[in-house]
Design a protein around this motif. Structure first.
Motif, PDB file in Angstrom:
ATOM      1  N   ALA A 138      -3.212  -2.243   3.881  1.00  0.00           N
ATOM      2  CA  ALA A 138      -2.644  -3.345   3.098  1.00  0.00           C
ATOM      3  C   ALA A 138      -3.182  -4.681   3.593  1.00  0.00           C
TER       4      ALA A 138
ATOM      5  N   ASN B 257      -2.566   0.408  -4.332  1.00  0.00           N
ATOM      6  CA  ASN B 257      -2.014  -0.839  -3.826  1.00  0.00           C
ATOM      7  C   ASN B 257      -1.556  -1.716  -4.978  1.00  0.00           C
TER       8      ASN B 257
ATOM      9  N   GLN C   4       0.855  -1.189   0.000  1.00  0.00           N
ATOM     10  CA  GLN C   4       0.000   0.000   0.000  1.00  0.00           C
ATOM     11  C   GLN C   4       0.890   1.239   0.000  1.00  0.00           C
TER      12      GLN C   4
END
Length: 618
Positions: free
Chosen positions: A362, A282, A268
């Motif tokens: 993430a 991402n 991320q």
């Protein structure tokens, strides 16, 4: 024959890049070294201390090559370019390859313009971004034009002032018409200065100005103007409110964190520009076996920033890069930016909190995508493994399939589609126009296509022919048919001295694959299995690609009635034949007696039509 031991002795003790090839001559790893002699030798010395990934890679190396550079910096740049170009299987790879839009202000012009740009050039323009949403960029540019009435044309000003009439934008009050001299260069430049403030995130001035204009219009009972200004005010407020996360550092920086699950990772990135979070994105990574946090972060920084034109002032990373690479990476990024770039791993304070947020995001994305990743693996690499099991083969990566398309033999074309690890590789697709076959002869057409494909490949490998993407040969040929098609392919390969397995996709009455024909046997398939589904996709893709090409040729008026190619059949007889049978397919199935029964046809003309459609039977 490549003698690894002998070639190791020839390695120079200079910086450079090395490329490892397997027995199929595929590049499986790219690396850089301060000393090629020392670094490459390490791979072939005692396996003690090496990871399982490295040992596995070394076992597949058939040969290596290297490129000497003047410095380690040059080697780093070259390594990044080669990894992106060849995507070697043993390098940790980015799955995504994205570009980001910028807002460009041509401040070098007398009357600057504001527009979207997909790249950041080394020119005198001012760039803002990168932004993660092209839609948001277009909305912002549209708002800027409404607020400041800037030109969108490419006229050369002030040289072209007054040469043409003002455009529509002037008449709808979205341009101040500098092309007519209706605004001075100084006044226009004042608007540009306000635009630069706006793009820099300073909204207070324009908000106060719009509030004042709205109030004045309302007091003058000009409610239409007041409503229009109010809409602009709401738009600016909406944009300003998106900048909720700020950083007191007031500088450009990227915040990079990741989450790992086995061999899958999601990275991320938060993009901070002038202290404001302008967006995030991402990326999925495929992690090599034995790659730890430092290696993963190093590889990501190399690959991502090799491909993006904007380099921020600092990178905030979740983990340190490899210690031996840190200084070199900072130097490389500094040269790309033109100003000093610093890599930092925050441990506390505001920056650490932003890092925690990136890491949390993430993890969420990886958790959401875990099942998606597994399903994708099952339908791609899992499907290939199923086919390997059915065929009794191993190491199948690249598959090529071919198809022929025509209308009763006229304007025949061939298609070649390529699948690698169960996924289509569209950049390697190729189209062929049949040159040596007349009439509807699919076997002869397929022989021509295969001969041209592999002959081109051999000539490219030998340097006789300029590279055109044919030099990579498949691990297996997937023929769109059974014994006949397989036999044609084997004849072509034997004639050219190539040993490539050939498999036929045997169809049922509905023209769907029901079995595989391989080494003289029909091998049944599980219709519910991923291998069967992959074959269906390959077959459909080859057919679609051929049909699409054929249609494109027809669309260029390059296809005429096939009946025009039959000797003795003029316009009147063509019309009578189509009126009687309706379609070429029904005409092809007609007997000589049925053809002779048509009033406009005599026995000689009937025989001419019949033999034209039955050349293969004679």
């Amino acid at each position: 024959m490549f003698d690894i031991e002998e070639e190791l002795k020839k390695l120079p003790g200079k910086p450079g890049v090395y490329l490892m090839h397997d027995e199929k001559d595929e590049i499986i790893y790219v690396g850089k070294a301060i000393s090629l002699k020392n670094r490459v030798r390490q791979y072939f010395q005692s396996s003690r201390g090496k990871t399982a990934k490295i040992n596995k890679m070394v076992s597949r190396i058939a040969r290596f090559e290297y490129i000497v550079t003047d410095s380690e910096m040059e080697a780093l740049v070259l390594e990044c370019n080669l990894i992106k170009e060849h995507r070697p299987r043993y390098n940790t790879m980015l799955k995504d390859d994205k570009s980001y839009p910028y807002i460009r202000v041509t401040v070098e012009e007398a009357f600057p313009r504001v527009f979207l740009s997909r790249e950041m050039r080394r020119d005198k323009s001012r760039y803002f971004g990168p932004y993660t949403s092209a839609g948001a960029v277009k909305d912002s540019i549209g708002l800027i034009h409404k607020l400041y009435k800037l030109r969108t044309c490419r006229r050369k000003l002030p040289e072209d002032i007054g040469k043409e009439r003002p455009c529509l934008n002037y008449h709808i009050k979205q341009c101040s018409a500098p092309c007519q001299g209706y605004i001075s260069e100084a006044a226009y430049r004042e608007s540009i200065d306000q635009v630069l403030d706006f793009l820099g995130g300073h909204y207070d001035t324009i908000l106060k100005k719009l509030e004042r204009e709205m109030k004045e219009a309302a007091e003058a009972l000009d409610f239409e103007t007041a409503a229009a200004v109010r809409e602009l005010l709401f738009s600016v407020q909406k944009i300003s409110q998106t900048q909720k996360i700020t950083d007191s550092g007031q500088e450009d920086r990227d915040i990079v964190a990741y989450a790992v699950d086995g061999s899958d990772a999601v990275v991320q990135i938060f993009f901070m520009r002038e202290g404001k979070l302008i967006g995030r994105d991402n990326f999925h990574l495929v992690i090599g076996e034995g790659d730890g946090p430092a290696r993963l972060m190093t590889n990501f920084v190399k690959q991502f920033y090799a491909g993006t034109p904007f380099i921020p002032k600092s990178l905030l990373l979740q983990h340190e890069v490899e210690e031996s690479e840190r200084e070199l990476l900072e130097q490389w990024l500094t040269e790309k930016r033109g100003q000093k770039v610093v890599i930092h791993v925050p441990k506390k304070g505001e920056k650490a909190r932003l890092m925690e947020m990136a890491e949390k995001n993430a993890s969420i994305i990886l958790k959401q995508d875990r099942e998606k990743i597994k399903r994708e693996e099952q339908r791609t690499t899992g499907a290939v493994k199923e086919l390997e099991k059915v065929l009794g083969l191993s190491g199948l990566s690249r598959m090529e399939a071919f198809d022929i398309s025509n209308i009763s033999g006229f304007q025949s074309v061939g298609s070649m589609v390529v699948y690698e690890n169960g996924r289509p590789k569209r950049t390697d697709y190729r189209k062929f126009r049949i040159q040596t076959v007349d009439g509807p002869n699919d076997y002869a057409s397929m022989e021509e296509v295969l001969t041209r494909r592999f002959l081109h490949g051999k000539e490219e490998k030998e340097g006789i022919r300029q590279t055109g993407g044919f030099d990579r040969f498949p691990d297996i040929l997937m023929m769109d048919g059974g014994k006949g098609q397989v036999s044609i392919a084997k004849q072509v390969l034997k004639k050219l001295g190539l040993a490539i397995p050939v498999c036929g996709m045997v169809k049922d009455d509905a023209h769907r694959t029901r079995a595989l024909y391989f080494e003289g046997q029909e091998l049944p398939l599980d219709r519910r299995g991923e291998g069967f589904k992959l074959l269906t996709r390959i077959q459909d893709e080859a057919h679609r690609f051929a049909i699409e090409y054929h249609r494109s040729l027809r669309g260029k008026n390059q296809v005429h009635s096939v009946l025009e190619d039959i000797k003795g059949i003029g316009p009147a007889r063509r019309k009578a034949l189509m009126r009687t049978f309706g379609t070429i397919e029904k005409l092809r199935a007609a007997t000589i007696e049925e053809l002779t029964a048509i009033p406009q046809m005599n026995e000689q003309a009937a025989e001419s039509v019949y033999h034209f459609f039955h050349k293969e039977d004679s």
